[in-house]
Design an enzyme around this catalytic site. Structure first.
Site: not given
Ligand code: 13P
Length: 247
Positions: A9, A11, A164, A170, A209
């Site tokens: 993802n 983002k 999640e 993050g 993470s």
């Molecule tokens: P991170 O891997 O950056 O923590 O993000 C996880 C996430 O939200 C994946 O959709």
């Protein structure tokens, strides 16, 4: 048998040129990978360029969001038919950033899942509790509400659930394999209440993470069937390592 699924993802990251450069480096690595399924979710603006690059790749293209209406006066929104037209086979729905920053409700998420499934898109449906909810002992209650409302009236086929925990996204604070497994087992029990035996076939991804260092421990858990990866999916080298978690 649930085939492991590793999903990226991105983002709100990567221009079209950056998407193309990533795929040029990454796609050869998965050209003949068949024991792991790979999904990549770039931002809307990169979808058609990614689809072009991924035409003959086993990796699947996903969007990060969809709107439930077919077409019309919905400024800034994108329909499921448009995602199909852009080359998508999947879509992420209900991500915590959309729930908490964009204020998406369980009801809106449910409508989006219905629209996506009506068009044959595979759905990565995200759920997860806030830190305050976990600390108040409300994790299971939150998961039950999100799953019950989000999947109301929706058959099991084409659904992937992503757990999640918001406090792990993050932050570098990955859930321990034990904590993640406990939540995944609970989610599977909710899916079994709803879908019976079909729940055994549904994949539940962990997100929050995930890194090349911690993926093997998570994937060793019986109810963790894959990962939804943010930060560590942005570099081809680290996403390659994640996809090759078994080796
Ligand atoms: P991170 O891997 O950056 O923590 O993000 C996880 C996430 O939200 C994946 O959709």
């Amino acid at each position: 048998m649930r085939k492991p699924l590793i999903a990226a993802n991105w983002k709100m990251n990567k221009t079209i040129a950056e998407t193309q450069a990533f795929l040029d480096a990454f796609l050869p690595v998965v050209a003949d990978v068949s024991d792991v399924e790979v999904i990549i979710a770039p931002p809307f603006t990169s979808l058609t360029a990614a689809a072009e690059k991924m035409k003959s790749s086993p990796a699947k293209l996903s969007a990060q969001n969809v709107f439930h209406e077919e077409k019309g006066a919905f400024t800034g929104e994108v329909s499921a038919a448009m995602l199909i037209d852009a080359g998508c086979e999947a879509v992420i729905i209900g991500h915590s950033e959309r729930r908490h920053i964009l204020k998406e409700t369980d009801e809106a998420i449910n409508k989006k899942i219905k629209a996506a499934r009506a068009h044959g898109l595979e759905v990565i449906f995200c759920v997860g509790e806030l830190l305050a909810e976990r600390e108040a002992g409300k994790t299971n209650e939150v998961l039950r509400t999100q799953i019950t409302a989000g999947l109301a009236g929706i058959p099991a086929e084409g659904i992937v659930v992503a757990y999640e925990p918001v406090w792990a996204i993050g932050t570098g604070k990955t859930a321990s394999p034990e904590t993640a497994q406990e939540a995944h087992a609970f989610i599977r029990s909710l899916l079994a209440e709803k879908y019976g035996n079909a729940a055994q076939q549904l994949r539940i991804l962990y997100g929050g993470s995930v890194t090349p260092e911690n993926i093997a421990g998570l994937m060793a858990c019986p109810d963790i069937d894959g990962a939804l990866v943010g930060g560590a999916s942005l570099k081809p080298e680290s996403f390659m390592q994640l996809v090759q978690f078994k080796r």
